[in-house]
Scaffold this active site. Structure first.
Site, PDB file in Angstrom:
ATOM      1  N   SER A  66      98.110  41.672 113.456  1.00 25.79           N
ATOM      2  CA  SER A  66      99.116  42.274 112.595  1.00 25.79           C
ATOM      3  C   SER A  66      99.133  43.797 112.708  1.00 25.79           C
ATOM      4  O   SER A  66      99.428  44.352 113.754  1.00 25.79           O
ATOM      5  CB  SER A  66      98.884  41.810 111.150  1.00 25.79           C
ATOM      6  OG  SER A  66      99.933  42.201 110.313  1.00 25.79           O
TER       7      SER A  66
ATOM      8  N   ASP B  84     105.726  46.039 111.527  1.00 28.34           N
ATOM      9  CA  ASP B  84     104.338  46.173 111.976  1.00 28.34           C
ATOM     10  C   ASP B  84     104.174  45.462 113.318  1.00 28.34           C
ATOM     11  O   ASP B  84     105.140  44.984 113.908  1.00 28.34           O
ATOM     12  CB  ASP B  84     103.355  45.671 110.921  1.00 28.34           C
ATOM     13  CG  ASP B  84     103.454  44.169 110.682  1.00 28.34           C
ATOM     14  OD1 ASP B  84     104.479  43.572 111.056  1.00 28.34           O
ATOM     15  OD2 ASP B  84     102.513  43.588 110.110  1.00 28.34           O
TER      16      ASP B  84
ATOM     17  N   ASP C 107     103.124  42.638 114.402  1.00 31.61           N
ATOM     18  CA  ASP C 107     103.553  41.252 114.646  1.00 31.61           C
ATOM     19  C   ASP C 107     104.883  40.932 113.988  1.00 31.61           C
ATOM     20  O   ASP C 107     105.314  39.780 113.982  1.00 31.61           O
ATOM     21  CB  ASP C 107     102.474  40.255 114.219  1.00 31.61           C
ATOM     22  CG  ASP C 107     102.304  40.142 112.720  1.00 31.61           C
ATOM     23  OD1 ASP C 107     102.569  41.140 112.014  1.00 31.61           O
ATOM     24  OD2 ASP C 107     101.884  39.081 112.240  1.00 31.61           O
TER      25      ASP C 107
ATOM     26  N   ASP D  91     106.102  40.867 110.863  1.00 36.03           N
ATOM     27  CA  ASP D  91     106.322  40.169 109.591  1.00 36.03           C
ATOM     28  C   ASP D  91     106.305  41.112 108.395  1.00 36.03           C
ATOM     29  O   ASP D  91     106.412  40.662 107.257  1.00 36.03           O
ATOM     30  CB  ASP D  91     105.313  39.035 109.403  1.00 36.03           C
ATOM     31  CG  ASP D  91     103.882  39.516 109.214  1.00 36.03           C
ATOM     32  OD1 ASP D  91     103.619  40.733 109.357  1.00 36.03           O
ATOM     33  OD2 ASP D  91     103.009  38.671 108.917  1.00 36.03           O
TER      34      ASP D  91
END
Length: 451
Positions: free
Chosen positions: A107, A246, A248, A250
């Site tokens: 993440s 960010d 990833d 999400d």
């Protein structure tokens, strides 16, 4: 059963150290393959298949191969999507009727960290009980399917295109983004080749930053956790607003044309207030970290509010429990269950833009009724095995702070689910008092750690 390896967002750690080693990840893939396929009850003769997506970290290649080997040993076919946002894996797993989806990502963490998280066949993060079952299998000897039943792997070339169309479908047909100049920061992460196309195809002029990943620069001074980069892009290019994701994809943070930063609470309020005005909102789920001002603003609109534990998985669980559709975290995880099964930075941004378009408002106008209480968050590093709850000095300092604040604020101490940190949060109306109390509690923790 308590989980040993799974935190609030899957298995995560520093690459090369347990549990993020090739051997462990292969065993994890095998254990997950056996567990998830056993729960699906496939018809006779149907081969189980799992999707693997990843972000742009250099370690993703190694971990992808390890996972693939583990799944193949369990007799599970693997579809490789390459770099793709976490919510894209959730969507494609469901759309392709697969048994599970896996994301290789840490993440918002630096490139030297990585992690593994799973989605069910329905595109939702796995419940704690299923993760505990996978952990139990990791401790058992790793087997291997018969040669004729070993899993196969293939790459899918249209994953990005499918997901782009899915994101666009969440935006109202009667609206477009023509005439809007948007600065977009993709954090050199998984959305670098996807998010610019989504907003461009809906008509916006897109100024892209953070779209040159090299395996090492993900989240490095860019993205939702470093919004100053986006702020500068908005101001220097005269953009109408900015959108930061960010690593990833999400998580969402936005910036208005004046350079003011809008966190998850503010953006969730924009979406929630628009839906409340349309009469299609039952309630909103936040977390223990959600600002009191956010809760009070919703109350003034007659919107019910509930707090879940920190972590988007727990927001999602409470949404399902209450039958509500909208929830999120101040960190920028926003869930709109009428659009997707999980949090999605691109789709959340589109819901904010739709709310602004429908109401003909700017971000600042949409948040004019939202007055945040000052909130101070201090992270204190904890040594392994340190029991902060048992320390009398920490407990007394926190209790004294709560008495000082009374009904005008909150004190929250909680361990990070992904790092060896204790998060000390103090919130109240008086900024100087909040700062003083937060530093006092953090100091007590540091003294306790030092012995």
């Amino acid at each position: 059963m308590a989980r040993k390896y799974f935190g609030t967002d899957g298995v995560r750690g520093r690459v090369g150290e347990l549990p993020i080693t090739p051997e462990f990840v292969m065993r994890l893939g095998y254990a997950a393959g056996v567990t998830l396929v056993a729960r699906e009850h496939l018809p006779a003769g149907e081969r189980p298949a799992i999707l693997i997506g990843k972000d742009t970290r250099v370690s993703g290649y190694m971990l992808e191969a390890a996972l693939q080997a583990g799944f193949a040993a369990a007799g599970v076919d693997v579809l490789l999507a390459g770099p793709i946002p976490t919510p894209a894996v959730a969507y494609l797993t469901r759309a392709l009727r697969l048994q599970a989806g896996v994301v290789i990502s840490a993440s918002h963490n630096p490139f030297y960290d990585n992690g593994i998280k799973f989605f069910s066949a329905g595109g939702a993060k796995l419940p704690d009980a299923v993760e505990a079952e996978i952990e139990e299998r990791i401790g058992q000897p790793m087997g291997c399917a018969e040669s004729a039943r070993l899993g196969r792997a293939r790459r899918i070339g249209d994953a990005a295109g499918r997901y782009i169309e899915f994101c666009k479908s969440s935006f109202p047909n009667e609206l477009d983004l023509r005439g809007l100049r948007i600065a977009l920061d993709c954090a050199h992460g998984a959305a670098y080749h996807i998010a610019p196309n989504v907003f461009h195809e809906l008509g916006a002029e897109v100024i892209s930053v953070g779209v040159d990943p090299n395996g090492l620069n993900i989240n490095d001074g860019v993205g939702a956790t470093r919004p100053e980069n986006l702020r500068q892009a908005v101001l220097s290019h005269g953009a109408d607003l900015g959108i930061a994701l960010d690593g990833d994809g999400d998580r969402l943070i936005m910036v208005d044309r004046q350079g003011e930063i809008y966190d998850g609470d503010k953006l969730l309020y924009v979406i929630a207030s628009a839906r409340a005005a349309e009469g299609r909102l039952d309630g909103v789920v936040g977390t223990l970290m959600s600002n009191l001002g956010f809760e009070h603003a919703l109350e003034r609109r007659g919107v019910a509010f509930a707090r879940a534990k920190v972590g988007d998985r727990y927001v999602l669980e409470m949404l399902h429990e209450r039958g509500w559709k909208i929830g999120g975290e101040n960190s920028g995880h926003i869930i709109c269950l009428d659009c997707h099964t999980t949090g999605d930075g691109i789709i959340s941004a589109l819901q904010v833009l739709a709310a602004l378009k429908h109401r003909e408002m700017s971000l600042s106008e949409a948040c004019k009724d939202l007055v945040f209480y000052p909130q101070r968050l201090i992270n204190v590093r904890l040594p392994a095995g340190f029991d902060w709850k048992a320390d009398a000095r920490i407990a007394q300092t926190a209790a004294d702070a709560e008495r000082t604040l009374g009904d005008t604020g909150r004190v929250l101490l909680r361990p990070s689910g992904t790092e060896p940190l204790l998060r000390v949060m103090v919130e109240g109306r008086d900024e100087q008092l909040v700062e003083s109390l937060a530093r006092g509690i953090a100091g007590a923790v540091e003294l306790a750690v030092a012995g």
